[in-house]
Design a protein around this motif. Structure first.
Motif, PDB file in Angstrom:
ATOM      1  N   PHE A  28      22.547  61.806  12.687  1.00  0.00           N
ATOM      2  CA  PHE A  28      21.182  62.299  12.542  1.00  0.00           C
ATOM      3  C   PHE A  28      20.314  62.170  13.791  1.00  0.00           C
ATOM      4  O   PHE A  28      19.330  62.892  13.924  1.00  0.00           O
ATOM      5  CB  PHE A  28      20.478  61.545  11.396  1.00  0.00           C
ATOM      6  N   LEU A  29      20.641  61.272  14.680  1.00  0.00           N
ATOM      7  CA  LEU A  29      19.738  60.958  15.788  1.00  0.00           C
ATOM      8  C   LEU A  29      19.836  62.006  16.892  1.00  0.00           C
ATOM      9  O   LEU A  29      20.934  62.345  17.338  1.00  0.00           O
ATOM     10  CB  LEU A  29      20.083  59.578  16.352  1.00  0.00           C
ATOM     11  N   PRO A  30      18.701  62.559  17.351  1.00  0.00           N
ATOM     12  CA  PRO A  30      18.736  63.515  18.466  1.00  0.00           C
ATOM     13  C   PRO A  30      19.235  62.848  19.748  1.00  0.00           C
ATOM     14  O   PRO A  30      18.926  61.693  20.018  1.00  0.00           O
ATOM     15  CB  PRO A  30      17.273  63.954  18.609  1.00  0.00           C
ATOM     16  N   ARG A  31      19.987  63.600  20.531  1.00  0.00           N
ATOM     17  CA  ARG A  31      20.481  63.070  21.798  1.00  0.00           C
ATOM     18  C   ARG A  31      19.376  63.096  22.847  1.00  0.00           C
ATOM     19  O   ARG A  31      18.603  64.048  22.926  1.00  0.00           O
ATOM     20  CB  ARG A  31      21.658  63.897  22.307  1.00  0.00           C
ATOM     21  N   ARG A  32      19.337  62.046  23.637  1.00  0.00           N
ATOM     22  CA  ARG A  32      18.368  61.991  24.722  1.00  0.00           C
ATOM     23  C   ARG A  32      18.831  62.862  25.875  1.00  0.00           C
ATOM     24  O   ARG A  32      20.027  63.063  26.095  1.00  0.00           O
ATOM     25  CB  ARG A  32      18.167  60.555  25.209  1.00  0.00           C
ATOM     26  N   GLN A  33      17.888  63.389  26.615  1.00  0.00           N
ATOM     27  CA  GLN A  33      18.168  64.152  27.826  1.00  0.00           C
ATOM     28  C   GLN A  33      17.494  63.427  28.978  1.00  0.00           C
ATOM     29  O   GLN A  33      16.274  63.244  28.988  1.00  0.00           O
ATOM     30  CB  GLN A  33      17.664  65.589  27.689  1.00  0.00           C
ATOM     31  N   ALA A  77      10.416  59.727  23.306  1.00  0.00           N
ATOM     32  CA  ALA A  77      11.778  60.017  22.861  1.00  0.00           C
ATOM     33  C   ALA A  77      11.901  61.486  22.471  1.00  0.00           C
ATOM     34  O   ALA A  77      10.919  62.223  22.407  1.00  0.00           O
ATOM     35  CB  ALA A  77      12.162  59.119  21.689  1.00  0.00           C
ATOM     36  N   ALA A  78      13.136  61.909  22.203  1.00  0.00           N
ATOM     37  CA  ALA A  78      13.378  63.292  21.803  1.00  0.00           C
ATOM     38  C   ALA A  78      12.699  63.592  20.475  1.00  0.00           C
ATOM     39  O   ALA A  78      12.586  62.716  19.608  1.00  0.00           O
ATOM     40  CB  ALA A  78      14.880  63.542  21.692  1.00  0.00           C
ATOM     41  N   PRO A  79      12.217  64.815  20.278  1.00  0.00           N
ATOM     42  CA  PRO A  79      11.618  65.171  18.988  1.00  0.00           C
ATOM     43  C   PRO A  79      12.595  64.920  17.844  1.00  0.00           C
ATOM     44  O   PRO A  79      13.771  65.253  17.930  1.00  0.00           O
ATOM     45  CB  PRO A  79      11.322  66.670  19.147  1.00  0.00           C
ATOM     46  N   GLY A  80      12.108  64.319  16.783  1.00  0.00           N
ATOM     47  CA  GLY A  80      12.956  63.984  15.647  1.00  0.00           C
ATOM     48  C   GLY A  80      13.462  62.560  15.653  1.00  0.00           C
ATOM     49  O   GLY A  80      14.051  62.109  14.671  1.00  0.00           O
ATOM     50  N   THR A  81      13.239  61.820  16.740  1.00  0.00           N
ATOM     51  CA  THR A  81      13.700  60.433  16.808  1.00  0.00           C
ATOM     52  C   THR A  81      12.897  59.530  15.880  1.00  0.00           C
ATOM     53  O   THR A  81      13.457  58.663  15.199  1.00  0.00           O
ATOM     54  CB  THR A  81      13.609  59.909  18.251  1.00  0.00           C
ATOM     55  N   GLU A 116      19.833  68.277  20.452  1.00  0.00           N
ATOM     56  CA  GLU A 116      21.178  68.261  19.895  1.00  0.00           C
ATOM     57  C   GLU A 116      21.301  67.037  19.003  1.00  0.00           C
ATOM     58  O   GLU A 116      20.901  65.939  19.387  1.00  0.00           O
ATOM     59  CB  GLU A 116      22.223  68.222  21.007  1.00  0.00           C
ATOM     60  N   ILE A 117      21.870  67.225  17.827  1.00  0.00           N
ATOM     61  CA  ILE A 117      21.892  66.182  16.810  1.00  0.00           C
ATOM     62  C   ILE A 117      23.267  65.543  16.749  1.00  0.00           C
ATOM     63  O   ILE A 117      24.290  66.235  16.735  1.00  0.00           O
ATOM     64  CB  ILE A 117      21.530  66.752  15.423  1.00  0.00           C
ATOM     65  N   GLY A 118      23.315  64.215  16.686  1.00  0.00           N
ATOM     66  CA  GLY A 118      24.560  63.498  16.455  1.00  0.00           C
ATOM     67  C   GLY A 118      25.360  63.253  17.713  1.00  0.00           C
ATOM     68  O   GLY A 118      25.015  63.685  18.817  1.00  0.00           O
ATOM     69  N   GLU A 119      26.476  62.526  17.538  1.00  0.00           N
ATOM     70  CA  GLU A 119      27.346  62.187  18.647  1.00  0.00           C
ATOM     71  C   GLU A 119      28.273  63.340  18.978  1.00  0.00           C
ATOM     72  O   GLU A 119      28.420  64.290  18.212  1.00  0.00           O
ATOM     73  CB  GLU A 119      28.193  60.951  18.301  1.00  0.00           C
ATOM     74  N   VAL A 120      28.943  63.219  20.129  1.00  0.00           N
ATOM     75  CA  VAL A 120      29.968  64.181  20.510  1.00  0.00           C
ATOM     76  C   VAL A 120      31.164  63.995  19.597  1.00  0.00           C
ATOM     77  O   VAL A 120      31.630  62.882  19.381  1.00  0.00           O
ATOM     78  CB  VAL A 120      30.378  63.971  21.976  1.00  0.00           C
ATOM     79  N   ALA A 121      31.676  65.080  19.032  1.00  0.00           N
ATOM     80  CA  ALA A 121      32.767  64.994  18.068  1.00  0.00           C
ATOM     81  C   ALA A 121      34.062  64.587  18.733  1.00  0.00           C
ATOM     82  O   ALA A 121      34.349  64.959  19.866  1.00  0.00           O
ATOM     83  CB  ALA A 121      32.949  66.342  17.369  1.00  0.00           C
TER      84      ALA A 121
END
Length: 337
Positions: free
Chosen positions: A211-216, A66-70, A229-234
Motif C-alpha cells: 500500500f505504501l507509495p514509493r519515494r522518489q 512524503a509522497a502523496p498517499g503516505t 507508484e504503489i508497493g514494492e518491486v515484484a
C-alpha cells in the motif's frame, strides 16, 4: 468495561520468568536500580513527552514532505499497531515491573490501582500532577505486554526511515533511547519492548509491500510528484526508477550480440573464417586488428544513449567473458495525481 469475573487471570510471574530465561537477568530492575534526577529527566522526555506528541508531528511531516498517499497509510498502520496491542493486553493481562517492585510476585486482581512508577519523581520534581492521577486511574492497569510505547516508537521510526533514509541512525537512536526509558522508569520489561516492536515491524512491512507509495529521491515535497507508484518491486527484482538514475550503468556486449550474427549454426561468418567481413572499418569507423571488439552501452540519467566501441584484449578461453544480469522494470501500479 468488562466485569472482573469475566476477565482472564492476571499473569504476574510470566514476564519476570521470560526476562530471566531470555536475558539471564531482570534488565528493568538493573537499569532502575541507580536513580538520579538527570536520568529521570532524560527518561521522562521520550516516555512522557515525545511518545504523546511525536506521532502527530510525524503526521505533519509526512503530509508535507512524503509522497502523496503516505499519510493515510501511516495513520492506518499506527491504528492497527495500537489495536493489536490493546487486544493482546486485554486477553493476556500482565503485571509491569512496578508491580513486582511494590507487591513482589503476589497474585494481582483488577481492583488494584495503577502506578506512575518512575514518573512520580517527575511530578515531584516539577510540583505538578502530570502522571500520578492518570496512571493510578488507568483503565488498563495490567497492560505491560506488549509495550505500545515501543510499538508506537518503532512504527513511526520505520515510516520516517522509509521516507528519509539518510536519517536512519537518528531514528534508530531514538528507539534505543525510549527502550531504556521504559525500563528505567519501571513501566516495562525488555520482552514487552521486543513484542511491541515486532508488531510494528509486521504491520509496516505489510503496508510497504502492498500500500505504501514509493519515494522518489529527487522530490522534496508532495507537490513535486507527478505520479506515485504503489508497493514494492515484484519478485525482488532490482528497480530502476527513471527519476533516480543519477549514475551510469555499463552493459558490455561482445560483437556477436552487436552484429546480430556470429553463431556457426546460423551460417554466418566468424573471426576465424578469414573473410573480408572482419577486416577494415568497424561500426564506429575505427581501424581494428583485434579478433573482438566490445560495444559499450551507456545509460545516463536523462535517457541519452551513447554507443562507443572500444578494443578488447584477445579472448582467454580459460576465463570466458561474463556479462552483468539484465533487469526488466516490473509492472507496477501507477496512481495519477
Amino acid at each position: 468495561f468488562i466485569p472482573s469475573e469475566a476477565r482472564p487471570g492476571i499473569w504476574v510471574r510470566v514476564l519476570p520468568a521470560l526476562e530471566n530465561i531470555l536475558y539471564g537477568a531482570n534488565l528493568s530492575n538493573i537499569l532502575s536500580a541507580h536513580q538520579h534526577v538527570v536520568l529521570d529527566v532524560l527518561a521522562w522526555f521520550p516516555y512522557g513527552i515525545v511518545h504523546f506528541g511525536g506521532p502527530a508531528v510525524a503526521a505533519v511531516i509526512f503530509f508535507v514532505f512524503a509522497a502523496p498517499g503516505t499519510l493515510p497509510i501511516y495513520g492506518r498502520s499506527f491504528g492497527y499497531v495500537n489495536l493489536t496491542g490493546v487486544i493482546i493486553q486485554v486477553l493476556l493481562p500482565c503485571a509491569a515491573p512496578w508491580y513486582e517492585n511494590r507487591h513482589g510476585l503476589a497474585p494481582a486482581n483488577y481492583g488494584m490501582p495503577g502506578s506512575p512508577a518512575g514518573l512520580a519523581r517527575i511530578d515531584a520534581l516539577f510540583g505538578v500532577d502530570l502522571y500520578s492521577t492518570n496512571f493510578t486511574n488507568a483503565p488498563v492497569v495490567f497492560g505491560a505486554f506488549p509495550s505500545l510505547h515501543a510499538g508506537n516508537a518503532v512504527i513511526v521510526t520505520l515510516f520516517m526511515s522509509y521516507c528519509f533514509p539518510r536519517f536512519k541512525p537518528l531514528f534508530a537512536g531514538y528507539v534505543m533511547w525510549l527502550w531504556w526509558a521504559t525500563m528505567y522508569l519501571s513501566h516495562h520489561y525488555a520482552v514487552d519492548l521486543v513484542a511491541g516492536s515486532m508488531i510494528s515491524g509486521v504491520v509496516f512491512y505489510i503496508a510497504r509491500a502492498n500500500f505504501l507509495p514509493r519515494r522518489q529521491a529527487d522530490k522534496a515535497t508532495r507537490w513535486d510528484y507527478d505520479y506515485v507508484e504503489i508497493g514494492e518491486v515484484a519478485g525482488g527484482e532490482q528497480e530502476y526508477d527513471l527519476a533516480e538514475l543519477g549514475y551510469r550503468q555499463r552493459l558490455l556486449v561482445d560483437e556477436w550480440s552487436v552484429g546480430g550474427v556470429g553463431s556457426e549454426e546460423s551460417g554466418s561468418a566468424s573471426p576465424d573464417d578469414g573473410g573480408s567481413l572482419w577486416e577494415g572499418e568497424t561500426l564506429g569507423g575505427r581501424e581494428s586488428t583485434d579478433r573482438e571488439s566490445v560495444a559499450e552501452i551507456v545509460l545516463v540519467s536523462h535517457l541519452d544513449l551513447d554507443l562507443e566501441l572500444h578494443p578488447a584484449s584477445p579472448r582467454d578461453e580459460r576465463h570466458p567473458p561474463t556479462y552483468p544480469p539484465t533487469y526488466k522494470h516490473p509492472q507496477t501500479q501507477i496512481a495519477p495525481l
